[in-house]
Enzyme design. Structure first.
Site, PDB file in Angstrom:
ATOM      1  N   ASP D  87      -6.667  -2.998  -2.627  1.00 56.22           N
ATOM      2  CA  ASP D  87      -7.123  -3.888  -3.580  1.00 56.22           C
ATOM      3  C   ASP D  87      -5.961  -5.130  -3.820  1.00 56.22           C
ATOM      4  O   ASP D  87      -5.776  -5.408  -5.052  1.00 56.22           O
ATOM      5  CB  ASP D  87      -7.220  -3.197  -4.879  1.00 56.22           C
ATOM      6  CG  ASP D  87      -8.592  -2.328  -4.889  1.00 56.22           C
ATOM      7  OD1 ASP D  87      -8.798  -1.857  -5.957  1.00 56.22           O
ATOM      8  OD2 ASP D  87      -8.982  -2.501  -3.886  1.00 56.22           O
ATOM      9  N   LYS D 198     -15.584  -1.523  -2.633  1.00 55.25           N
ATOM     10  CA  LYS D 198     -16.164  -0.802  -3.558  1.00 55.25           C
ATOM     11  C   LYS D 198     -16.182  -1.538  -4.971  1.00 55.25           C
ATOM     12  O   LYS D 198     -15.819  -2.327  -5.442  1.00 55.25           O
ATOM     13  CB  LYS D 198     -15.130   0.382  -3.632  1.00 55.25           C
ATOM     14  CG  LYS D 198     -13.528  -0.190  -3.935  1.00 55.25           C
ATOM     15  CD  LYS D 198     -12.636   0.845  -3.771  1.00 55.25           C
ATOM     16  CE  LYS D 198     -11.197   0.403  -3.954  1.00 55.25           C
ATOM     17  NZ  LYS D 198     -10.868   0.137  -5.444  1.00 55.25           N
ATOM     18  N   ASP D 229      -1.436   3.378 -10.476  1.00 57.01           N
ATOM     19  CA  ASP D 229      -1.987   4.379 -11.411  1.00 57.01           C
ATOM     20  C   ASP D 229      -3.466   4.405 -11.399  1.00 57.01           C
ATOM     21  O   ASP D 229      -4.139   5.254 -11.973  1.00 57.01           O
ATOM     22  CB  ASP D 229      -1.511   4.433 -12.717  1.00 57.01           C
ATOM     23  CG  ASP D 229      -1.598   3.079 -13.351  1.00 57.01           C
ATOM     24  OD1 ASP D 229      -1.549   2.913 -14.579  1.00 57.01           O
ATOM     25  OD2 ASP D 229      -1.621   1.968 -12.932  1.00 57.01           O
ATOM     26  N   CYS D 231      -6.528   2.334  -9.000  1.00 61.82           N
ATOM     27  CA  CYS D 231      -7.217   2.493  -7.563  1.00 61.82           C
ATOM     28  C   CYS D 231      -6.411   3.224  -6.601  1.00 61.82           C
ATOM     29  O   CYS D 231      -6.930   4.090  -5.889  1.00 61.82           O
ATOM     30  CB  CYS D 231      -7.768   1.150  -7.009  1.00 61.82           C
ATOM     31  SG  CYS D 231      -8.921   0.384  -7.904  1.00 61.82           S
TER      32      CYS D 231
END
Lengths: 297, 297, 297, 297
Positions: D87, D198, D229, D231
């Protein structure tokens, strides 16, 4: 930071040098295995993919592969093979069970019992082939049964469906814990074998079957059970999508309708074996016995 | 803390008062719906389960339900219905594609095109029925293609399999991004419709299809596509296990073998509709047009 | 058939009229709920999404939402709520279990016991809130235990890891069927409650938990258990990805390290509640008792 | 057929000779690896489990393992290793993106950029280590966005949430296809690398990531990305449950709060490495360069 985007959103749909290299590696190997297959008609156990054999290698003849009238061989590593006995429950092949109440011929769904017994007997005689049994059934409060499934069973059962007790029956149809839900005595699991409980026709979605197969390093599955066109086919399709090399033993399975049974066998053979291969219990037992130097009785 | 265990490990396989209460609630309702069904032969949209209709309610006639020779009706809430067009790709119904290279009759797999066009045309004419298309195919580097799948396709394709370009073909077979991989023009998705790309025959395991269906509140699926016995059946089985109310439109699907096509239809109808129901595009279109007050042309 | 493709492969990444309409519907509603929230600080149970309440509506205060120092309310429909008690096993909070052998302070992981007892007592007193317990553990032959997990436990346990029996211990650590693996007596499930056995930290991937939650129509989860930063967080994250409205009861959970416990609580609250909300057993019990008109003792 | 049941429903929770044999095989090996570890402090690449190395073996130092203050080494097979960049999108580390709108410090989430660049540069310089990027985002019509997620983002964003365009922003927050949704230029994927889209924090449930990792024979993952904390942790937890050997590079990740970042690192190290191990980009790069005989610049 430069936020100007110089390219459209990355999509892994590009035909370029690097991707070609990876793809061509695979295609070169497939080309080689294709030529090999044309000579030997054998799907060799791919040690290049999985590593050296963990157990014993043995070949099983499969029919109508790649085309109807042809025959081929699939090579197994016993240490990476699992034998599946799917839903051999009273509910599906015994009196007063789920299938009996619907009015189907138990002769058809009980026909696989002896062939499966023969295979289990052989596997249990000192081989490292894993055995996995499945059971289809629902929690006693029916909380994991889709409503349409319960309703359709009620209708086709003339008022006796999932959760009901047939007259003279052993217990509530398709409910876990009931006598009729459990596996028939002749094929009952022994310690060391695995049992997967499933609420649907498939087994991979909501159980620890994928974990177990993965941890055990299984690559090849030998499939039997009932019914050919329902749970057996659904599990075989799932496994095939996962990449397992699947072989159905055709005398180790049966359906509620003989035509559907034949079609279920034929459907597997299409496209050179779209879901895997078809063999029978005799061929499998002979191959295993030979590999493990058992007497051929 | 008291660590003395007063009971064996809790297994949800107990038949007792509380469990009975929950189960009996379901059985009482099923009993009522069963009696209702005997009068009306209709599977009413269960508002008690899903809430009040979001769209328009309409009934579609389904055949051979619960038994061969019978007919019944399934009631849909248009606002909770999704229409599936599975794998209508050139690779499966067009010249020089995956299926053509294997030597199968494209007449069979292209037969569903006009019926699907008819249904899409109706749905797109102002209804709130969702449309979902699927495409089977692999990443260009074949990293998501099980090796046995690639090898078997190579063999049955006489040397031309997944990743290869047939002579006179449009591109690499079953590879995402290639022309042959995409959906045929006549059935091409329009904006607002969903496209699910899948690497296997099934669609629920490794895509966001479950998320989309769940978020959209879909309960009922209308299924078409190719091939009847492979991807269509696999997706229908998955959806059925998830609890969706599934109806196949039999003229909206085709297989590589006519016998397998017929068996695929028949297999759905067993057990009162083990995977759902069977209808056809005409019945579905008439029902939708009537509900949405469209002219019946 | 016209195979000339007039457009690139359909990607659902297009901003056009139809897609905008669907998106705007959602954004309009979110705008409205946002304004409502600014007035009431309440996340109302969304009947527009799920239908009319099945049980009783009640509100529970949650802390530090949307920002630290704020408070808000989450409204539950008791008929669509499930309470989760995660891994309250001897292995995690009792002497000579998995966590004890690693040398951690059982005071921390046993602290949630009384608060969970209090909640269970309330729920069991005539409410329709569902109760689900989970247990982490492996098959006796360890076939579902990833090797790195077994090895790491062996090392941190100074030679006593998964599958071994600690000196003076009750049984093999983290193995199904062993006394230490089972849930402690004080929180033992009663009939009608669900027990999910899992081989990993998460619970949604390889169990029938999604099926049960789906069939029961659950939308909101109340989460407790151990340990806060491992299994509790993993399950909460999974559930949140599935769209469940999750609330952790902070005194109903504990970790092997107090700082990690505090961080686990804080991490949930970031981004306005990235994984859900945080409340405590008192607030929850008071809200339920009030809704069900129980005495407030 | 004999339907009398001579035993209760088979439960794989029996401690007997055969099961013991299988379990003891594993425990014997773990005992051996444990003793080996005590001497070498190295988690050797397990060729007994996966087969001979496909690429080059190299060791990376990991910290605080098994206990805080200790150090150990994890041995990788480059041919079975995948590097994950999670990400690294404008929405999470760039101006006017999702995280910026919430008011968090982009300095924290952009800190990993240079370390990740350094690792990518090394990997791309002739190694066979696979690279996988992920992107979190929703379909333009928000059909795969849980409603509570959209609402909470709206609230914490002071009226600007998922699907909205911030003032001066690049596009709609967290929506696929928008500029802000895509990966930042400095870390943009190159051909041959994988991109997983996703809709949630996790990646294994609803994408083809498991298929790809499985087909590529990946066993070890090296994890970076944002946020630590959220993804990153969720994906690491999933992967760990699947049995992957996971190592987080701590300078290759960042969170919206520094305390949570530190806690996220610490939580991994508990229990001897409950989710895997922690190292940093320098150690990793040095090890790879050495294995591939690159100059150490």
């Amino acid at each position: 930071m430069n936020t100007k985007k110089a390219h459209p959103p990355f999509q892994p749909i590009s035909n370029n040098d690097f991707t070609s290299a990876l793809r061509d590696q695979i295609l070169i190997r497939v080309e080689r295995d294709y030529e090999e297959f044309n000579k030997t008609h054998t799907f060799n156990f791919p040690t290049w993919l999985y590593g050296p054999p963990k157990g014993k290698l043995f070949k099983v003849e499969v029919e109508d592969c790649p085309r109807f009238g042809d025959k081929a061989f699939v090579e197994f590593d016993s240490g990476r093979t699992a034998f599946l006995s799917i839903d051999m429950q009273i509910d599906f092949c015994g009196p007063k069970g789920y299938v009996d109440v619907m009015g189907y011929d138990l002769g058809l769904t009980s026909a696989p019992i002896k062939p499966i017994m023969s295979v289990l007997h052989t596997i249990r005689n000192g081989t490292d082939i894993k055995v996995i049994h499945t059971r289809e059934g629902h929690l006693p409060d029916l909380s994991d049964a889709p409503y349409n499934k319960v309703l359709r069973s009620k209708i086709i059962g003339n008022g006796v469906g999932i959760g009901n007790i047939p007259k003279g029956g052993l217990g509530r149809l398709l409910v876990r814990g009931e006598k009729n839900w459990d596996i028939i005595d002749d094929l009952y699991p022994i310690p060391g074998e695995y049992v997967i409980d499933k609420a649907g026709k498939g087994a991979f979605g909501h159980s620890n079957l994928p974990s177990i197969l993965n941890n055990l390093g299984i690559t090849h599955l030998v499939i039997t059970g009932i019914t050919s066109d329902v749970c057996v086919h659904t599990v075989m399709r799932e496994a095939n999508d996962y990449g397992y090399w699947c072989t159905l033993l055709k005398d180790g399975t049966g359906a509620t309708d003989y035509g559907n049974y034949q079609a279920a066998i034929k459907q597997i053979k299409m496209q050179g074996g779209v879901f895997g291969w078809v063999s029978d219990s005799h061929k499998f037992v002979v191959a295993v016995k030979s590999a493990f130097k058992m007497g051929l009785t």
